[in-house]
Design a protein around this motif. Structure first.
Motif, PDB file in Angstrom:
ATOM      1  N   ASP A 184      -8.693  -9.083  19.587  1.00  0.00           N
ATOM      2  CA  ASP A 184      -9.715 -10.146  19.573  1.00  0.00           C
ATOM      3  C   ASP A 184     -10.851  -9.857  20.547  1.00  0.00           C
ATOM      4  N   GLU A 185     -10.533  -9.039  21.576  1.00  0.00           N
ATOM      5  CA  GLU A 185     -11.513  -8.844  22.649  1.00  0.00           C
ATOM      6  C   GLU A 185     -12.488  -7.709  22.359  1.00  0.00           C
ATOM      7  N   ILE A 186     -12.319  -7.034  21.202  1.00  0.00           N
ATOM      8  CA  ILE A 186     -13.097  -5.817  20.942  1.00  0.00           C
ATOM      9  C   ILE A 186     -14.375  -6.158  20.186  1.00  0.00           C
ATOM     10  N   VAL A 187     -15.517  -5.730  20.724  1.00  0.00           N
ATOM     11  CA  VAL A 187     -16.783  -5.969  20.016  1.00  0.00           C
ATOM     12  C   VAL A 187     -17.552  -4.640  19.910  1.00  0.00           C
ATOM     13  N   VAL A 198     -14.553  -6.475  25.518  1.00  0.00           N
ATOM     14  CA  VAL A 198     -14.890  -5.079  25.864  1.00  0.00           C
ATOM     15  C   VAL A 198     -15.474  -4.419  24.624  1.00  0.00           C
ATOM     16  N   TYR A 199     -16.276  -3.408  24.885  1.00  0.00           N
ATOM     17  CA  TYR A 199     -16.866  -2.679  23.767  1.00  0.00           C
ATOM     18  C   TYR A 199     -15.832  -1.794  23.098  1.00  0.00           C
ATOM     19  N   ASP A 200     -15.976  -1.651  21.800  1.00  0.00           N
ATOM     20  CA  ASP A 200     -15.065  -0.814  21.016  1.00  0.00           C
ATOM     21  C   ASP A 200     -15.313   0.663  21.309  1.00  0.00           C
ATOM     22  N   ALA A 201     -14.355   1.304  21.934  1.00  0.00           N
ATOM     23  CA  ALA A 201     -14.423   2.768  22.113  1.00  0.00           C
ATOM     24  C   ALA A 201     -13.562   3.465  21.064  1.00  0.00           C
ATOM     25  N   ASN A 202     -12.487   2.812  20.627  1.00  0.00           N
ATOM     26  CA  ASN A 202     -11.516   3.503  19.763  1.00  0.00           C
ATOM     27  C   ASN A 202     -12.050   3.787  18.359  1.00  0.00           C
ATOM     28  N   GLY A 203     -12.774   2.812  17.789  1.00  0.00           N
ATOM     29  CA  GLY A 203     -13.339   3.033  16.445  1.00  0.00           C
ATOM     30  C   GLY A 203     -14.241   4.263  16.455  1.00  0.00           C
ATOM     31  N   ALA A 247      -5.278   1.092  16.075  1.00  0.00           N
ATOM     32  CA  ALA A 247      -5.490   1.280  17.510  1.00  0.00           C
ATOM     33  C   ALA A 247      -5.308  -0.066  18.177  1.00  0.00           C
ATOM     34  N   GLY A 248      -4.347  -0.146  19.101  1.00  0.00           N
ATOM     35  CA  GLY A 248      -4.066  -1.403  19.799  1.00  0.00           C
ATOM     36  C   GLY A 248      -2.934  -2.159  19.134  1.00  0.00           C
ATOM     37  N   GLY A 249      -2.390  -3.099  19.885  1.00  0.00           N
ATOM     38  CA  GLY A 249      -1.373  -3.978  19.310  1.00  0.00           C
ATOM     39  C   GLY A 249      -0.040  -3.325  19.011  1.00  0.00           C
ATOM     40  N   VAL A 250       0.338  -2.268  19.755  1.00  0.00           N
ATOM     41  CA  VAL A 250       1.671  -1.692  19.514  1.00  0.00           C
ATOM     42  C   VAL A 250       2.585  -1.774  20.728  1.00  0.00           C
ATOM     43  N   SER A 251       2.161  -2.538  21.753  1.00  0.00           N
ATOM     44  CA  SER A 251       3.020  -2.636  22.923  1.00  0.00           C
ATOM     45  C   SER A 251       3.972  -3.821  22.736  1.00  0.00           C
ATOM     46  N   VAL A 252       4.384  -4.423  23.834  1.00  0.00           N
ATOM     47  CA  VAL A 252       5.441  -5.433  23.729  1.00  0.00           C
ATOM     48  C   VAL A 252       4.951  -6.861  23.935  1.00  0.00           C
ATOM     49  N   GLY A 253       3.617  -7.042  24.016  1.00  0.00           N
ATOM     50  CA  GLY A 253       3.089  -8.403  24.161  1.00  0.00           C
ATOM     51  C   GLY A 253       3.330  -9.213  22.894  1.00  0.00           C
ATOM     52  N   ARG A 255       1.308 -10.713  21.225  1.00  0.00           N
ATOM     53  CA  ARG A 255       0.227 -10.544  20.257  1.00  0.00           C
ATOM     54  C   ARG A 255       0.082  -9.089  19.836  1.00  0.00           C
ATOM     55  N   ASP A 256       1.099  -8.310  20.115  1.00  0.00           N
ATOM     56  CA  ASP A 256       1.117  -6.927  19.637  1.00  0.00           C
ATOM     57  C   ASP A 256       1.835  -6.926  18.294  1.00  0.00           C
ATOM     58  N   LEU A 257       1.041  -6.935  17.222  1.00  0.00           N
ATOM     59  CA  LEU A 257       1.570  -7.323  15.905  1.00  0.00           C
ATOM     60  C   LEU A 257       1.791  -6.163  14.938  1.00  0.00           C
ATOM     61  N   GLY A 279       0.095   7.167  26.539  1.00  0.00           N
ATOM     62  CA  GLY A 279       0.353   7.116  25.110  1.00  0.00           C
ATOM     63  C   GLY A 279       1.776   6.794  24.735  1.00  0.00           C
ATOM     64  N   LYS A 280       2.553   6.313  25.686  1.00  0.00           N
ATOM     65  CA  LYS A 280       3.976   6.049  25.461  1.00  0.00           C
ATOM     66  C   LYS A 280       4.273   5.125  24.278  1.00  0.00           C
ATOM     67  N   PRO A 281       3.557   3.999  24.107  1.00  0.00           N
ATOM     68  CA  PRO A 281       3.995   3.061  23.049  1.00  0.00           C
ATOM     69  C   PRO A 281       3.665   3.503  21.626  1.00  0.00           C
ATOM     70  N   LEU A 295      -1.540   3.681  17.236  1.00  0.00           N
ATOM     71  CA  LEU A 295      -1.999   4.244  18.500  1.00  0.00           C
ATOM     72  C   LEU A 295      -2.101   3.136  19.533  1.00  0.00           C
ATOM     73  N   PRO A 296      -1.527   3.326  20.718  1.00  0.00           N
ATOM     74  CA  PRO A 296      -1.683   2.323  21.762  1.00  0.00           C
ATOM     75  C   PRO A 296      -3.171   2.147  22.097  1.00  0.00           C
ATOM     76  N   GLY A 297      -3.561   0.900  22.419  1.00  0.00           N
ATOM     77  CA  GLY A 297      -4.983   0.551  22.460  1.00  0.00           C
ATOM     78  C   GLY A 297      -5.813   1.188  23.555  1.00  0.00           C
ATOM     79  N   ASN A 298      -5.215   1.533  24.693  1.00  0.00           N
ATOM     80  CA  ASN A 298      -6.043   2.133  25.737  1.00  0.00           C
ATOM     81  C   ASN A 298      -6.720   3.385  25.183  1.00  0.00           C
ATOM     82  N   PRO A 299      -8.043   3.505  25.356  1.00  0.00           N
ATOM     83  CA  PRO A 299      -8.745   4.645  24.737  1.00  0.00           C
ATOM     84  C   PRO A 299      -8.199   6.013  25.166  1.00  0.00           C
TER      85      PRO A 299
HETATM   86  N1  LIG Z   1       5.035  -4.932  29.573  1.00  0.00           N
HETATM   87  C1  LIG Z   1       4.462  -3.813  29.155  1.00  0.00           C
HETATM   88  N2  LIG Z   1       3.154  -3.787  28.999  1.00  0.00           N
HETATM   89  C2  LIG Z   1       2.539  -2.670  28.579  1.00  0.00           C
HETATM   90  C3  LIG Z   1       3.311  -1.527  28.323  1.00  0.00           C
HETATM   91  C4  LIG Z   1       4.698  -1.591  28.476  1.00  0.00           C
HETATM   92  O1  LIG Z   1       5.431  -0.619  28.255  1.00  0.00           O
HETATM   93  N3  LIG Z   1       5.234  -2.760  28.897  1.00  0.00           N
HETATM   94  N4  LIG Z   1       2.678  -0.401  27.949  1.00  0.00           N
HETATM   95  C5  LIG Z   1       1.306  -0.254  28.386  1.00  0.00           C
HETATM   96  C6  LIG Z   1       0.693   0.889  27.799  1.00  0.00           C
HETATM   97  S1  LIG Z   1       1.255   2.375  28.370  1.00  0.00           S
HETATM   98  C7  LIG Z   1      -0.336   0.808  26.918  1.00  0.00           C
HETATM   99  S2  LIG Z   1      -1.109   2.238  26.396  1.00  0.00           S
HETATM  100  C8  LIG Z   1      -0.784  -0.441  26.384  1.00  0.00           C
HETATM  101  C9  LIG Z   1      -0.820  -0.354  24.867  1.00  0.00           C
HETATM  102  O2  LIG Z   1      -0.909  -1.588  24.371  1.00  0.00           O
HETATM  103  P1  LIG Z   1      -1.430  -1.954  22.933  1.00  0.00           P
HETATM  104  O3  LIG Z   1      -1.317  -0.828  22.001  1.00  0.00           O
HETATM  105  O4  LIG Z   1      -0.737  -3.190  22.571  1.00  0.00           O
HETATM  106  O5  LIG Z   1      -2.965  -2.144  23.152  1.00  0.00           O
HETATM  107  P2  LIG Z   1      -3.744  -3.445  23.535  1.00  0.00           P
HETATM  108  O6  LIG Z   1      -2.925  -4.306  24.363  1.00  0.00           O
HETATM  109  O7  LIG Z   1      -4.314  -3.975  22.293  1.00  0.00           O
HETATM  110  O8  LIG Z   1      -4.892  -2.781  24.367  1.00  0.00           O
HETATM  111  C10 LIG Z   1      -4.636  -2.085  25.554  1.00  0.00           C
HETATM  112  C11 LIG Z   1      -5.905  -1.961  26.369  1.00  0.00           C
HETATM  113  O9  LIG Z   1      -6.863  -1.225  25.661  1.00  0.00           O
HETATM  114  C12 LIG Z   1      -8.064  -1.980  25.445  1.00  0.00           C
HETATM  115  N5  LIG Z   1      -8.551  -1.664  24.085  1.00  0.00           N
HETATM  116  C13 LIG Z   1      -7.898  -1.942  22.952  1.00  0.00           C
HETATM  117  N6  LIG Z   1      -8.647  -1.564  21.906  1.00  0.00           N
HETATM  118  C14 LIG Z   1      -9.789  -1.043  22.394  1.00  0.00           C
HETATM  119  C15 LIG Z   1     -10.952  -0.505  21.797  1.00  0.00           C
HETATM  120  N7  LIG Z   1     -11.072  -0.424  20.456  1.00  0.00           N
HETATM  121  N8  LIG Z   1     -11.931  -0.071  22.588  1.00  0.00           N
HETATM  122  C16 LIG Z   1     -11.810  -0.178  23.946  1.00  0.00           C
HETATM  123  N9  LIG Z   1     -10.729  -0.683  24.569  1.00  0.00           N
HETATM  124  C17 LIG Z   1      -9.723  -1.120  23.801  1.00  0.00           C
HETATM  125  C18 LIG Z   1      -7.619  -3.397  25.525  1.00  0.00           C
HETATM  126  O10 LIG Z   1      -8.669  -4.264  25.806  1.00  0.00           O
HETATM  127  C19 LIG Z   1      -6.559  -3.326  26.625  1.00  0.00           C
HETATM  128  O11 LIG Z   1      -7.180  -3.308  27.880  1.00  0.00           O
HETATM  129  O12 LIG Z   1       0.066  -1.492  26.781  1.00  0.00           O
HETATM  130  C20 LIG Z   1       0.461  -1.471  28.152  1.00  0.00           C
HETATM  131  N10 LIG Z   1       1.190  -2.653  28.427  1.00  0.00           N
END
Ligand SMILES: Nc1nc2c(c(=O)[nH]1)N[C@H]1C(S)=C(S)[C@@H](COP(=O)(O)OP(=O)(O)OC[C@H]3O[C@@H](n4cnc5c(N)ncnc54)[C@H](O)[C@@H]3O)O[C@H]1N2
Ligand code: MOO
Length: 403
Positions: A184-187, A198-203, A247-253, A255-257, A279-281, A295-299
């Protein structure tokens, strides 16, 4: 929580990939694609005996005395379609580079080495038989294997096949890729950021990485963090793509769907979580004929997983013979810290030393939410899990980021 090794994750992906169908394409449209059959030369190369220089064709076998004075006959240019007349004994013919060697000639002498005197040619020194003649088939003959199946076509390979008369080639289809940019936070850049966005880097990263690596532009969709929307986006992607990259939404929150929605749709998990940092998740699954890599969301994590897993899956879908990650060995130009539980992919700049050795310069700002070191980073040093520091000079494997 269980974590797979990088090698085990590769093996699971390899086992889950089925090669895409093949089709015949015009040669130049096949740039970047992978051959589905071996390709053989359609003609001899060179196709006929030809001159390698601008000069004069002559028969040296019949010349007894040097300097030789030879009356000049006709002119032979490259591309002359009419039959080239035979050379009369004791004469020479003007010939240009690529011109067909006339019957009766056994050598060519470059024009810099002779004098013209009226309608005669004066050749001062003996010329060896065969000089400056490129013989028909000396490089290869019609039917020679030029390239096997499973080879990716680059500009050089296309040129080589074209020279040997190939105009179409059977290649595997380019994988159809669909990208879901979640959050939701990606623009997109260009909008004013509101608090929390935050700005979209992953796309842009995924789209330009694919283009740079020779894949067609993917369909990209921004997907907000809502179950129904994620589910619908995944369903459409599974129906229309060979490879789905989220990209994003594969962790354990909560809202990681991606994982729960993909599996609710029937996706079969290949793995979730790999013992790597960052890149663990990362998540991989199969749905019908489509593969999903979450792909985990962190760029920084997207970056690593593109080089480590996506490149491999794409090569696998195209039945590339050597699709395994291309690893080099270099040595660290500065000490680096690993991780006791996970292998580390350290962003480095490759520097070739004066002795040709491959130096790997670790870069600052390695955290997975940071990508500003991509101004210079071009590879990932692979540090095995370890509680110890890796000192300067340690030999480690590295993987190109393919940026
Ligand atoms: N309790 C835990 N929390 C997290 C874990 C864990 O093991 N336990 N793993 C961490 C790791 S490592 C990563 S990597 C992230 C991956 O999480 P998600 O895949 O669910 O990604 P998001 O939560 O959606 O985003 C993570 C981070 O990246 C920013 N983001 C997402 N998309 C973009 C985009 N297109 N352009 C720029 N930045 C983006 C997003 O705003 C978040 O800051 O989870 C950790 N948490
Ligand atoms: O795996 Mo995450 O990418 O370490 O931050």
């Amino acid at each position: 929580m269980s974590m797979l090794t990088i090698e085990d994750a590769w093996a699971r992906l390899d086992a889950a990939c089925a090669p895409l169908p093949a089709a015949s394409l015009p040669l130049v449209s096949a740039l970047g694609r992978v051959t589905a059959v071996p390709v053989h030369a359609a003609c001899d190369l060179p196709p006929f005996d030809q001159s390698g220089v601008d000069g004069y064709a002559l028969s040296v076998a019949g010349i007894r005395d040097w300097p030789a004075r030879l009356p000049l006959g006709g002119t032979i240019a490259a591309g002359t379609l009419a039959a080239v007349p035979a050379l009369d004994a004791g004469t020479a013919a003007r010939i240009y580079t690529g011109g067909m060697i006339p019957q009766g000639a056994d050598a060519v002498v470059a024009q810099e080495w002779v004098e013209r005197e009226g309608e005669s040619l004066v050749v001062a020194r003996p010329v060896p038989v065969g000089q400056d003649i490129r013989r028909r088939g000396e490089e290869l003959c019609a039917g020679t294997l030029m390239i096997g199946r499973g080879e990716r076509l680059n500009a050089g390979r296309i040129a080589m096949l074209a020279a040997a008369g190939i105009d179409r080639v059977r290649v595997h289809a380019a994988p159809r890729v669909r990208v879901l940019v979640c959050g939701d936070e990606i623009v997109p850049a260009g909008r004013t950021l509101r608090l929390g966005e935050v700005y979209d880097a992953n796309g842009p990263l995924i789209a330009s990485w694919l283009r740079r690596n020779g894949y067609p532009d993917p369909e990209i969709e921004a997907v907000p963090d809502r179950e129904a929307v994620v589910s619908e986006a995944l369903r459409r992607a599974f129906d229309s793509a060979d490879l789905v990259l989220s990209a994003g939404g594969v962790s354990v929150g909560d809202r990681d769907l991606i994982v729960p929605e993909a599996e609710r749709l029937g996706a079969e998990r290949l793995f979730w979580r790999v013992a790597q940092k960052p890149g663990k998740p990362v998540y991989a699954a199969r749905h019908g004929r489509a593969l999903l890599i979450g792909l985990p969301g962190n760029p920084g994590s997207v970056l690593v997983n593109l080089a480590v897993f996506v490149a491999r899956v794409l090569g696998c879908l195209e039945a590339e013979a050597d699709h395994a990650a291309a690893l080099q060995v270099g040595f660290l130009l500065a000490a680096a810290a690993g991780d006791p539980q996970r292998d580390t992919w350290l962003r480095v700049r490759r520097r070739i030393g004066e002795d040709g050795s491959l130096g790997l310069e670790p870069l600052p700002r390695q955290n997975s939410h940071m990508i500003s070191n991509l101004s210079v980073a071009d590879a990932l040093a692979w540090l095995p899990r370890s509680a110890e520091q890796f000192p300067v000079g340690t030999r480690v494997r590295c993987l190109s980021l393919r940026l």
